[in-house]
Design a protein around this motif. Structure first.
Motif, PDB file in Angstrom:
ATOM      1  N   LEU A  73      -0.423  -5.631   6.415  1.00  0.00           N
ATOM      2  CA  LEU A  73      -0.372  -4.589   5.023  1.00  0.00           C
ATOM      3  C   LEU A  73       0.727  -4.062   5.358  1.00  0.00           C
ATOM      4  O   LEU A  73       1.177  -3.016   6.067  1.00  0.00           O
ATOM      5  CB  LEU A  73      -1.555  -3.701   5.295  1.00  0.00           C
ATOM      6  CG  LEU A  73      -3.191  -4.299   4.814  1.00  0.00           C
ATOM      7  CD1 LEU A  73      -3.983  -3.331   4.847  1.00  0.00           C
ATOM      8  CD2 LEU A  73      -2.796  -4.917   3.549  1.00  0.00           C
ATOM      9  N   HIS A 112       3.400  -1.106   3.751  1.00  0.00           N
ATOM     10  CA  HIS A 112       2.709   0.138   3.344  1.00  0.00           C
ATOM     11  C   HIS A 112       4.225   1.017   3.266  1.00  0.00           C
ATOM     12  O   HIS A 112       4.702   0.770   4.490  1.00  0.00           O
ATOM     13  CB  HIS A 112       1.800   0.652   4.583  1.00  0.00           C
ATOM     14  CG  HIS A 112       2.189   0.695   5.900  1.00  0.00           C
ATOM     15  ND1 HIS A 112       1.848   0.070   6.522  1.00  0.00           N
ATOM     16  CD2 HIS A 112       2.321   1.467   6.878  1.00  0.00           C
ATOM     17  CE1 HIS A 112       2.557  -0.087   7.768  1.00  0.00           C
ATOM     18  NE2 HIS A 112       2.602   0.923   8.190  1.00  0.00           N
ATOM     19  N   LEU A 150       0.186   4.559   0.923  1.00  0.00           N
ATOM     20  CA  LEU A 150      -0.558   5.749   1.903  1.00  0.00           C
ATOM     21  C   LEU A 150      -0.277   7.220   1.492  1.00  0.00           C
ATOM     22  O   LEU A 150       1.104   7.305   1.853  1.00  0.00           O
ATOM     23  CB  LEU A 150      -0.230   5.836   3.350  1.00  0.00           C
ATOM     24  CG  LEU A 150      -1.568   6.006   4.151  1.00  0.00           C
ATOM     25  CD1 LEU A 150      -2.719   6.253   3.507  1.00  0.00           C
ATOM     26  CD2 LEU A 150      -0.844   5.763   5.547  1.00  0.00           C
ATOM     27  N   GLU A 192      -1.742   3.977  10.510  1.00  0.00           N
ATOM     28  CA  GLU A 192      -0.208   3.260  10.181  1.00  0.00           C
ATOM     29  C   GLU A 192       0.118   1.950  11.299  1.00  0.00           C
ATOM     30  O   GLU A 192       0.450   1.521  10.869  1.00  0.00           O
ATOM     31  CB  GLU A 192       0.905   4.129  10.352  1.00  0.00           C
ATOM     32  CG  GLU A 192       1.196   5.010   9.388  1.00  0.00           C
ATOM     33  CD  GLU A 192       1.988   5.723   9.743  1.00  0.00           C
ATOM     34  OE1 GLU A 192       2.518   6.004   8.719  1.00  0.00           O
ATOM     35  OE2 GLU A 192       2.577   6.750  10.535  1.00  0.00           O
ATOM     36  N   LEU A 225      -9.741  -2.521   3.179  1.00  0.00           N
ATOM     37  CA  LEU A 225      -8.054  -3.341   2.056  1.00  0.00           C
ATOM     38  C   LEU A 225      -7.541  -4.836   2.337  1.00  0.00           C
ATOM     39  O   LEU A 225      -6.927  -5.363   1.931  1.00  0.00           O
ATOM     40  CB  LEU A 225      -7.245  -1.896   3.135  1.00  0.00           C
ATOM     41  CG  LEU A 225      -6.511  -1.071   2.302  1.00  0.00           C
ATOM     42  CD1 LEU A 225      -5.693   0.051   3.416  1.00  0.00           C
ATOM     43  CD2 LEU A 225      -6.173  -0.745   1.291  1.00  0.00           C
ATOM     44  N   LEU A 243      -2.830  -0.957  10.146  1.00  0.00           N
ATOM     45  CA  LEU A 243      -2.200  -1.197   8.873  1.00  0.00           C
ATOM     46  C   LEU A 243      -1.142  -2.614   8.565  1.00  0.00           C
ATOM     47  O   LEU A 243      -1.258  -3.505   8.245  1.00  0.00           O
ATOM     48  CB  LEU A 243      -1.816  -0.146   7.531  1.00  0.00           C
ATOM     49  CG  LEU A 243      -2.490   0.714   7.078  1.00  0.00           C
ATOM     50  CD1 LEU A 243      -1.696   1.800   6.286  1.00  0.00           C
ATOM     51  CD2 LEU A 243      -3.883   0.501   6.152  1.00  0.00           C
ATOM     52  N   THR A 244      -0.456  -1.655   9.762  1.00  0.00           N
ATOM     53  CA  THR A 244       0.715  -3.068  11.023  1.00  0.00           C
ATOM     54  C   THR A 244      -0.647  -4.110  11.044  1.00  0.00           C
ATOM     55  O   THR A 244       0.032  -5.589  10.541  1.00  0.00           O
ATOM     56  CB  THR A 244       1.704  -1.991  11.728  1.00  0.00           C
ATOM     57  OG1 THR A 244       2.053  -1.391  11.190  1.00  0.00           O
ATOM     58  CG2 THR A 244       2.103  -3.212  12.340  1.00  0.00           C
ATOM     59  N   VAL A 271       0.895  -1.224   0.059  1.00  0.00           N
ATOM     60  CA  VAL A 271       0.168  -0.081   0.023  1.00  0.00           C
ATOM     61  C   VAL A 271       0.908   1.569   0.434  1.00  0.00           C
ATOM     62  O   VAL A 271       1.910   1.427   0.917  1.00  0.00           O
ATOM     63  CB  VAL A 271      -1.063   0.306   1.788  1.00  0.00           C
ATOM     64  CG1 VAL A 271      -1.728   1.135   1.179  1.00  0.00           C
ATOM     65  CG2 VAL A 271      -1.553  -1.363   1.558  1.00  0.00           C
ATOM     66  N   CYS A 312     -10.399   1.147   7.609  1.00  0.00           N
ATOM     67  CA  CYS A 312      -8.420   0.275   6.903  1.00  0.00           C
ATOM     68  C   CYS A 312      -9.083  -1.179   6.544  1.00  0.00           C
ATOM     69  O   CYS A 312      -8.251  -1.631   6.224  1.00  0.00           O
ATOM     70  CB  CYS A 312      -7.480   0.204   8.412  1.00  0.00           C
ATOM     71  SG  CYS A 312      -6.153   1.834   8.233  1.00  0.00           S
TER      72      CYS A 312
END
Length: 292
Positions: A34, A36, A7, A26, A113, A29-30, A5, A110
């Motif tokens: 993912l 990123h 961002l 963030e 995704l 996402l972690t 990704v 998120c």
């Protein structure tokens, strides 16, 4: 699940809302596994260059922003069949996310995704420039200008504030509008070409507009007086204003608009053109991850 990704964050979106949400986004996402890479954009042109680079590298382009950055990135990725966008709301209005069922909380969004599905969506085009929501002018030109100059702490309230401020100095204009063979000249307030349903933080200006039908809903607004306008304003949040005699909705893939005095056309919160303009729908121009 996306391969990786990119961002893109607009630091000023929503009066800094996007930047404040960034650490939690963030972290989420972690947590979701993912990979990123985050970049803070410095301008819409910068964002478009970053979006193209990310697509070339096979990354999903995710925007943490308001609708303005979404429209700019859509313009950069438009016509790239392998490109994929994701939307993390970070602006004041977040109308594009709302219209597509994306959670308005960026951290919750998120998850799209991971679990979302790609969907081909239309974009709008104003003489070569891309937008995703609604392009409008007339009374809306002045209201948008005021909203963009208002203090960031007002949040979504800024749109109602801007409308009431614009009301004090507004005088109707004569508009010339052509949708296919339907050519109309009328004295009124606003002309809008809607790719999506909403703008202004939840105003359903074009409640029946669809993002996948290859058409624009062209809304003509002509209240008889300021009093009529103020009375009708609350109905816009439910979309019932289209039942009024003062509102006309036309539909077609393209609309040509002119007026008896200059107006700036705004779309996704930003100026996008000057009259006269041609606005058209571009079918299936972008692919966006949306809730399943």
């Amino acid at each position: 699940m996306p391969r990786s990704v990119a961002l893109l964050v607009n630091p000023s979106a929503g009066g800094g809302r996007a930047l404040r949400a960034l650490p939690a986004v963030e972290a989420e996402l972690t947590r979701l596994g993912l990979e990123h890479r985050t970049t803070r954009t410095t301008s819409l042109v910068h964002a478009q260059a970053l979006a193209r680079e990310a697509d070339d590298a096979g990354r999903v382009v995710a925007t943490l922003s308001g609708d303005g950055l979404i429209g700019a990135v859509a313009g950069a990725l438009r016509g790239r069949p392998a490109a994929l966008m994701a939307i993390l709301p970070g602006g004041r209005g977040n109308d594009f996310a709302r219209a597509n069922g994306i959670p308005c909380d960026a951290v919750a969004a998120c998850g799209v995704l991971v679990t979302g599905v790609p969907r081909a969506l239309d974009v709008g085009d104003v003489d070569g420039r891309t937008f995703v929501g609604i392009a409008s002018l007339g009374f809306d030109s002045e209201a948008n200008r005021i909203a963009n100059e208002a203090p960031s702490w007002m949040g979504p309230m800024v749109y109602a504030y801007a409308a009431l401020r614009a009301l004090a100095r507004w005088r109707p204009a004569t508009f010339d509008v052509a949708v296919g063979h339907d050519h109309r000249t009328f004295r009124g307030w606003t002309v809008a070409a809607a790719n999506s349903r909403a703008y202004g933080g939840g105003m359903l200006l074009a409640p029946d507009a669809r993002l996948d039908d290859g058409r624009l809903d062209v809304v003509l607004v002509a209240p008889r007086s300021r009093r009529d306008f103020v009375r009708s304003l609350p109905r816009v949040f439910k979309g019932t204003h289209v039942e009024l005699d003062s509102v006309t909705v036309l539909r077609g893939p393209e609309v040509r608009i002119a007026a008896d005095r200059p107006f700036t056309v705004y779309a996704d919160g930003d100026p996008i053109g000057e009259l006269p303009v041609t606005v058209r729908a571009v079918p299936g121009a972008i692919h966006v991850l949306l809730p399943a």
